[in-house]
Design an enzyme around this catalytic site. Structure first.
Site, PDB file in Angstrom:
ATOM      1  N   CYS A  12       0.851  -1.198   0.000  1.00 48.01           N
ATOM      2  CA  CYS A  12       0.000   0.000   0.000  1.00 48.01           C
ATOM      3  C   CYS A  12       0.886   1.248   0.000  1.00 48.01           C
ATOM      4  O   CYS A  12       2.118   1.169   0.135  1.00 48.01           O
ATOM      5  CB  CYS A  12      -0.901   0.004   1.229  1.00 48.01           C
ATOM      6  SG  CYS A  12       0.006   0.153   2.794  1.00 48.01           S
ATOM      7  N   HIS A  72       4.167   1.767  11.519  1.00 48.95           N
ATOM      8  CA  HIS A  72       3.099   1.621  12.517  1.00 48.95           C
ATOM      9  C   HIS A  72       3.037   2.774  13.513  1.00 48.95           C
ATOM     10  O   HIS A  72       2.084   2.864  14.290  1.00 48.95           O
ATOM     11  CB  HIS A  72       3.303   0.321  13.306  1.00 48.95           C
ATOM     12  CG  HIS A  72       3.540  -0.876  12.437  1.00 48.95           C
ATOM     13  ND1 HIS A  72       4.796  -1.413  12.226  1.00 48.95           N
ATOM     14  CD2 HIS A  72       2.694  -1.627  11.708  1.00 48.95           C
ATOM     15  CE1 HIS A  72       4.702  -2.452  11.417  1.00 48.95           C
ATOM     16  NE2 HIS A  72       3.449  -2.605  11.076  1.00 48.95           N
ATOM     17  N   CYS A  94       2.840   5.731   8.722  1.00 48.32           N
ATOM     18  CA  CYS A  94       1.846   5.781   7.652  1.00 48.32           C
ATOM     19  C   CYS A  94       0.895   6.942   7.887  1.00 48.32           C
ATOM     20  O   CYS A  94       0.438   7.153   9.015  1.00 48.32           O
ATOM     21  CB  CYS A  94       1.061   4.469   7.623  1.00 48.32           C
ATOM     22  SG  CYS A  94      -0.382   4.507   6.545  1.00 48.32           S
ATOM     23  N   GLU A 124       1.213  -0.550  16.384  1.00 50.71           N
ATOM     24  CA  GLU A 124       0.313   0.560  16.061  1.00 50.71           C
ATOM     25  C   GLU A 124      -0.636   0.839  17.216  1.00 50.71           C
ATOM     26  O   GLU A 124      -0.894   2.009  17.553  1.00 50.71           O
ATOM     27  CB  GLU A 124      -0.507   0.252  14.800  1.00 50.71           C
ATOM     28  CG  GLU A 124      -1.451   1.396  14.440  1.00 50.71           C
ATOM     29  CD  GLU A 124      -2.403   1.070  13.301  1.00 50.71           C
ATOM     30  OE1 GLU A 124      -3.513   1.632  13.282  1.00 50.71           O
ATOM     31  OE2 GLU A 124      -2.046   0.258  12.426  1.00 50.71           O
ATOM     32  N   THR A 159      -5.788   0.604  12.156  1.00 51.54           N
ATOM     33  CA  THR A 159      -6.127   0.841  10.748  1.00 51.54           C
ATOM     34  C   THR A 159      -6.322  -0.440   9.946  1.00 51.54           C
ATOM     35  O   THR A 159      -6.984  -0.424   8.906  1.00 51.54           O
ATOM     36  CB  THR A 159      -5.042   1.689  10.060  1.00 51.54           C
ATOM     37  OG1 THR A 159      -3.765   1.034  10.195  1.00 51.54           O
ATOM     38  CG2 THR A 159      -4.974   3.077  10.678  1.00 51.54           C
ATOM     39  N   CYS A 187      -8.307   1.767   7.467  1.00 50.05           N
ATOM     40  CA  CYS A 187      -7.680   2.234   6.237  1.00 50.05           C
ATOM     41  C   CYS A 187      -8.452   1.766   5.010  1.00 50.05           C
ATOM     42  O   CYS A 187      -8.838   0.595   4.912  1.00 50.05           O
ATOM     43  CB  CYS A 187      -6.239   1.713   6.195  1.00 50.05           C
ATOM     44  SG  CYS A 187      -5.396   1.995   4.641  1.00 50.05           S
ATOM     45  N   ASN A 217      -2.555  -7.143   9.081  1.00 47.99           N
ATOM     46  CA  ASN A 217      -3.485  -7.025   7.953  1.00 47.99           C
ATOM     47  C   ASN A 217      -3.481  -8.290   7.100  1.00 47.99           C
ATOM     48  O   ASN A 217      -4.519  -8.699   6.572  1.00 47.99           O
ATOM     49  CB  ASN A 217      -3.187  -5.772   7.116  1.00 47.99           C
ATOM     50  CG  ASN A 217      -1.997  -5.907   6.203  1.00 47.99           C
ATOM     51  OD1 ASN A 217      -2.089  -6.428   5.105  1.00 47.99           O
ATOM     52  ND2 ASN A 217      -0.848  -5.429   6.663  1.00 47.99           N
ATOM     53  N   SER A 259       1.977  -5.229   3.198  1.00 50.59           N
ATOM     54  CA  SER A 259       3.436  -5.140   3.369  1.00 50.59           C
ATOM     55  C   SER A 259       4.178  -6.086   2.423  1.00 50.59           C
ATOM     56  O   SER A 259       5.369  -6.335   2.612  1.00 50.59           O
ATOM     57  CB  SER A 259       3.819  -5.467   4.821  1.00 50.59           C
ATOM     58  OG  SER A 259       3.247  -4.543   5.719  1.00 50.59           O
TER      59      SER A 259
END
Length: 275
Positions: A12, A72, A94, A124, A159, A187, A217, A259
Protein backbone atom coordinates in the site's frame (compact mmCIF):
# COMPACT_ATOMS: atom_id res chain seq x y z
CA UNK A 1 -4.55 -24.54 -13.61
CA UNK A 2 -5.70 -20.95 -13.93
CA UNK A 3 -4.09 -18.45 -11.55
CA UNK A 4 -6.14 -15.37 -10.69
CA UNK A 5 -4.68 -12.44 -8.79
CA UNK A 6 -6.90 -10.33 -6.53
CA UNK A 7 -7.80 -6.91 -7.95
CA UNK A 8 -6.32 -5.20 -4.89
CA UNK A 9 -3.29 -6.87 -3.33
CA UNK A 10 0.19 -6.09 -2.09
CA UNK A 11 2.09 -3.02 -0.97
CA UNK A 12 0.00 0.00 0.00
CA UNK A 13 0.99 3.67 -0.18
CA UNK A 14 1.98 3.88 3.49
CA UNK A 15 4.37 0.93 3.25
CA UNK A 16 5.85 2.11 -0.05
CA UNK A 17 6.41 5.54 1.47
CA UNK A 18 8.17 4.04 4.52
CA UNK A 19 10.43 1.94 2.31
CA UNK A 20 11.34 4.94 0.17
CA UNK A 21 12.20 6.96 3.28
CA UNK A 22 14.36 4.19 4.74
CA UNK A 23 16.17 3.68 1.44
CA UNK A 24 16.87 7.41 1.19
CA UNK A 25 18.18 7.48 4.78
CA UNK A 26 20.59 4.60 4.23
CA UNK A 27 22.38 6.65 1.55
CA UNK A 28 23.66 8.92 4.33
CA UNK A 29 27.07 8.36 5.92
CA UNK A 30 25.51 7.95 9.37
CA UNK A 31 24.26 4.58 10.62
CA UNK A 32 20.55 4.15 9.94
CA UNK A 33 18.24 2.38 12.39
CA UNK A 34 14.58 1.50 12.40
CA UNK A 35 12.88 1.39 15.77
CA UNK A 36 11.48 -2.10 15.50
CA UNK A 37 10.93 -3.68 12.06
CA UNK A 38 10.05 -0.97 9.53
CA UNK A 39 7.16 -3.12 8.23
CA UNK A 40 5.84 -6.57 9.08
CA UNK A 41 7.58 -8.45 6.30
CA UNK A 42 10.67 -10.45 7.36
CA UNK A 43 11.99 -10.76 3.79
CA UNK A 44 11.96 -6.99 3.28
CA UNK A 45 13.53 -6.36 6.69
CA UNK A 46 16.31 -8.82 5.78
CA UNK A 47 17.00 -6.90 2.56
CA UNK A 48 17.19 -3.60 4.43
CA UNK A 49 19.58 -5.17 6.94
CA UNK A 50 21.80 -6.37 4.10
CA UNK A 51 22.10 -2.73 3.02
CA UNK A 52 23.07 -1.58 6.49
CA UNK A 53 19.73 -0.57 8.00
CA UNK A 54 19.81 -1.92 11.55
CA UNK A 55 16.77 -2.83 13.64
CA UNK A 56 16.86 -1.42 17.17
CA UNK A 57 14.33 -2.78 19.65
CA UNK A 58 14.59 0.09 22.12
CA UNK A 59 15.58 3.76 22.20
CA UNK A 60 18.35 2.87 24.65
CA UNK A 61 19.99 0.76 21.93
CA UNK A 62 20.70 3.87 19.82
CA UNK A 63 23.33 6.44 20.74
CA UNK A 64 23.89 8.14 17.40
CA UNK A 65 22.82 8.12 13.77
CA UNK A 66 19.51 8.26 11.92
CA UNK A 67 16.33 6.71 13.30
CA UNK A 68 13.46 5.88 10.95
CA UNK A 69 10.12 5.57 12.74
CA UNK A 70 8.33 2.44 11.55
CA UNK A 71 5.16 2.65 9.46
CA UNK A 72 3.10 1.62 12.52
CA UNK A 73 4.08 4.76 14.42
CA UNK A 74 5.19 5.12 18.04
CA UNK A 75 4.06 6.70 21.29
CA UNK A 76 4.73 10.45 21.75
CA UNK A 77 7.04 9.62 24.66
CA UNK A 78 9.29 7.63 22.32
CA UNK A 79 9.66 10.58 19.96
CA UNK A 80 10.46 12.79 22.95
CA UNK A 81 13.25 10.39 24.02
CA UNK A 82 14.75 10.25 20.53
CA UNK A 83 14.74 14.03 20.21
CA UNK A 84 16.22 14.44 23.70
CA UNK A 85 19.15 12.26 22.63
CA UNK A 86 19.79 14.55 19.69
CA UNK A 87 19.20 11.84 17.09
CA UNK A 88 18.11 12.54 13.53
CA UNK A 89 14.53 11.29 13.32
CA UNK A 90 12.75 10.45 10.07
CA UNK A 91 9.08 9.82 10.71
CA UNK A 92 7.83 7.13 8.31
CA UNK A 93 4.55 6.65 10.17
CA UNK A 94 1.85 5.78 7.65
CA UNK A 95 -0.33 8.88 7.05
CA UNK A 96 -3.44 6.81 7.85
CA UNK A 97 -1.90 5.75 11.16
CA UNK A 98 -0.94 9.35 11.91
CA UNK A 99 -4.58 10.32 11.30
CA UNK A 100 -5.69 7.62 13.76
CA UNK A 101 -3.19 8.95 16.32
CA UNK A 102 -4.65 12.45 16.02
CA UNK A 103 -8.13 10.99 16.42
CA UNK A 104 -7.06 9.19 19.61
CA UNK A 105 -5.71 12.45 21.04
CA UNK A 106 -8.96 14.28 20.17
CA UNK A 107 -11.01 11.61 21.95
CA UNK A 108 -8.70 11.76 24.96
CA UNK A 109 -9.40 15.49 25.24
CA UNK A 110 -13.13 14.79 25.51
CA UNK A 111 -12.57 12.99 28.78
CA UNK A 112 -14.11 9.63 29.59
CA UNK A 113 -12.90 6.44 27.91
CA UNK A 114 -11.14 5.85 24.61
CA UNK A 115 -11.77 2.33 23.31
CA UNK A 116 -8.95 1.28 20.99
CA UNK A 117 -10.11 -1.62 18.82
CA UNK A 118 -7.18 -3.80 17.87
CA UNK A 119 -4.53 -6.20 19.09
CA UNK A 120 -2.93 -4.99 22.32
CA UNK A 121 0.52 -6.32 21.40
CA UNK A 122 0.58 -4.60 18.01
CA UNK A 123 2.96 -1.60 17.75
CA UNK A 124 0.31 0.56 16.06
CA UNK A 125 -2.07 -0.05 18.97
CA UNK A 126 0.65 0.82 21.49
CA UNK A 127 1.16 4.07 19.61
CA UNK A 128 -2.58 4.83 19.60
CA UNK A 129 -2.72 4.18 23.33
CA UNK A 130 0.19 6.58 23.82
CA UNK A 131 -1.83 9.31 22.10
CA UNK A 132 -5.02 8.40 23.98
CA UNK A 133 -3.20 8.49 27.34
CA UNK A 134 -4.69 7.06 30.51
CA UNK A 135 -8.14 7.04 28.93
CA UNK A 136 -7.19 4.18 26.61
CA UNK A 137 -8.77 0.73 26.90
CA UNK A 138 -7.79 -1.83 24.26
CA UNK A 139 -10.42 -4.31 23.08
CA UNK A 140 -9.90 -7.03 20.49
CA UNK A 141 -13.66 -7.39 20.08
CA UNK A 142 -17.09 -7.10 21.70
CA UNK A 143 -16.29 -9.71 24.34
CA UNK A 144 -13.54 -7.52 25.82
CA UNK A 145 -15.60 -4.36 26.37
CA UNK A 146 -15.42 -3.58 30.11
CA UNK A 147 -18.59 -3.68 32.19
CA UNK A 148 -17.85 -0.22 33.58
CA UNK A 149 -17.03 2.67 31.24
CA UNK A 150 -16.54 6.34 32.02
CA UNK A 151 -18.54 8.43 29.56
CA UNK A 152 -18.24 9.91 27.04
CA UNK A 153 -16.94 6.84 25.25
CA UNK A 154 -14.84 7.37 22.15
CA UNK A 155 -13.74 4.74 19.66
CA UNK A 156 -10.62 4.63 17.49
CA UNK A 157 -9.60 1.62 15.40
CA UNK A 158 -6.31 -0.01 14.44
CA UNK A 159 -6.13 0.84 10.75
CA UNK A 160 -5.86 -2.81 9.66
CA UNK A 161 -8.98 -3.95 11.52
CA UNK A 162 -12.32 -4.60 9.79
CA UNK A 163 -15.33 -2.30 9.65
CA UNK A 164 -17.43 -5.28 10.77
CA UNK A 165 -15.57 -5.43 14.07
CA UNK A 166 -16.01 -1.68 14.51
CA UNK A 167 -19.73 -2.01 13.79
CA UNK A 168 -20.12 -4.83 16.30
CA UNK A 169 -18.47 -2.79 19.07
CA UNK A 170 -20.64 0.25 18.30
CA UNK A 171 -23.83 -1.85 18.39
CA UNK A 172 -22.79 -3.50 21.65
CA UNK A 173 -22.36 -0.09 23.28
CA UNK A 174 -25.67 1.20 21.91
CA UNK A 175 -27.43 -1.84 23.35
CA UNK A 176 -26.15 -0.63 26.73
CA UNK A 177 -27.54 2.86 26.15
CA UNK A 178 -24.14 4.35 25.28
CA UNK A 179 -23.81 6.45 22.13
CA UNK A 180 -20.07 6.45 21.35
CA UNK A 181 -18.08 9.10 19.54
CA UNK A 182 -16.74 7.06 16.63
CA UNK A 183 -13.56 7.77 14.68
CA UNK A 184 -13.60 5.29 11.80
CA UNK A 185 -9.87 4.97 11.17
CA UNK A 186 -10.00 1.69 9.20
CA UNK A 187 -7.68 2.23 6.24
CA UNK A 188 -9.38 2.34 2.83
CA UNK A 189 -6.56 0.34 1.23
CA UNK A 190 -7.01 -2.35 3.89
CA UNK A 191 -10.72 -2.49 3.18
CA UNK A 192 -10.10 -2.76 -0.57
CA UNK A 193 -7.80 -5.72 -0.02
CA UNK A 194 -10.26 -7.43 2.32
CA UNK A 195 -13.23 -7.02 -0.05
CA UNK A 196 -11.18 -8.08 -3.07
CA UNK A 197 -9.86 -11.17 -1.25
CA UNK A 198 -13.36 -12.19 -0.13
CA UNK A 199 -14.73 -11.91 -3.68
CA UNK A 200 -11.87 -13.92 -5.15
CA UNK A 201 -12.01 -16.60 -2.46
CA UNK A 202 -15.63 -17.27 -3.39
CA UNK A 203 -14.69 -17.92 -7.02
CA UNK A 204 -11.62 -20.20 -6.81
CA UNK A 205 -10.84 -23.75 -5.71
CA UNK A 206 -7.90 -22.60 -3.56
CA UNK A 207 -6.29 -19.31 -2.61
CA UNK A 208 -2.81 -18.31 -1.46
CA UNK A 209 -2.33 -15.36 0.90
CA UNK A 210 1.21 -13.91 0.85
CA UNK A 211 2.75 -11.85 3.64
CA UNK A 212 4.58 -11.81 6.95
CA UNK A 213 3.16 -14.12 9.61
CA UNK A 214 3.61 -11.19 12.00
CA UNK A 215 1.49 -8.92 9.78
CA UNK A 216 -1.90 -8.05 11.26
CA UNK A 217 -3.48 -7.03 7.95
CA UNK A 218 -2.26 -10.20 6.20
CA UNK A 219 -3.55 -12.35 9.06
CA UNK A 220 -6.97 -10.71 8.63
CA UNK A 221 -6.82 -11.40 4.88
CA UNK A 222 -6.14 -15.07 5.56
CA UNK A 223 -9.02 -15.28 8.05
CA UNK A 224 -11.37 -13.71 5.48
CA UNK A 225 -10.21 -16.08 2.73
CA UNK A 226 -10.53 -19.11 5.01
CA UNK A 227 -14.14 -18.17 5.74
CA UNK A 228 -14.94 -18.21 2.03
CA UNK A 229 -12.56 -20.91 0.75
CA UNK A 230 -11.51 -23.90 2.91
CA UNK A 231 -8.36 -24.41 0.82
CA UNK A 232 -6.70 -21.17 1.88
CA UNK A 233 -2.95 -21.10 2.46
CA UNK A 234 -0.86 -18.44 4.25
CA UNK A 235 2.79 -18.22 3.17
CA UNK A 236 5.62 -15.72 3.52
CA UNK A 237 7.39 -16.78 0.34
CA UNK A 238 7.24 -19.10 -2.64
CA UNK A 239 9.54 -21.55 -0.81
CA UNK A 240 6.69 -22.59 1.49
CA UNK A 241 4.33 -23.68 -1.30
CA UNK A 242 3.56 -27.37 -1.75
CA UNK A 243 2.27 -28.54 -5.14
CA UNK A 244 0.13 -31.18 -3.40
CA UNK A 245 -2.02 -28.41 -1.88
CA UNK A 246 -3.48 -27.76 -5.32
CA UNK A 247 -4.27 -31.30 -6.46
CA UNK A 248 -7.54 -31.29 -8.39
CA UNK A 249 -7.74 -27.49 -8.53
CA UNK A 250 -8.78 -25.79 -11.74
CA UNK A 251 -8.45 -22.27 -10.36
CA UNK A 252 -6.26 -20.77 -7.64
CA UNK A 253 -6.38 -17.23 -6.35
CA UNK A 254 -3.50 -15.10 -5.09
CA UNK A 255 -3.71 -12.16 -2.73
CA UNK A 256 -1.21 -10.41 -0.48
CA UNK A 257 -1.02 -8.14 2.52
CA UNK A 258 -0.21 -4.45 2.42
CA UNK A 259 3.44 -5.14 3.37
CA UNK A 260 4.07 -7.58 0.51
CA UNK A 261 6.08 -6.16 -2.42
CA UNK A 262 5.42 -6.98 -6.05
CA UNK A 263 8.40 -9.29 -6.50
CA UNK A 264 7.19 -11.64 -3.76
CA UNK A 265 3.76 -11.86 -5.39
CA UNK A 266 5.26 -12.45 -8.84
CA UNK A 267 7.38 -15.35 -7.53
CA UNK A 268 4.28 -17.11 -6.18
CA UNK A 269 2.24 -16.49 -9.33
CA UNK A 270 5.08 -17.74 -11.55
CA UNK A 271 5.37 -20.94 -9.51
CA UNK A 272 1.64 -21.63 -9.51
CA UNK A 273 1.48 -21.15 -13.27
CA UNK A 274 3.91 -24.05 -13.70
CA UNK A 275 1.52 -26.50 -12.00
Amino acid sequence: MKVIRAKHAGVCYGVERALDMAQAAMMDDETTYTLGPLIHNPKVVEKLSAHGVQVANDVDDIDSGIVVIRSHGVEPSVLDCLNAKGLTVIDATCPHVAKAQRAAAELRDLGGTVLVIGRAEHPEVRGLCGHAGNAAVVVAGVEEIPAELSEPVGIVVQTTESKEKLGAVVEALRSRGIEPVVKNTVCFATRQRQDSAAMLAEEVDAIVVIGGKNSSNTTHLFEICKAHCPRSFFVESVDELDAAWFDGCETVGVTAGASTPEDQIDEVVDYLETL
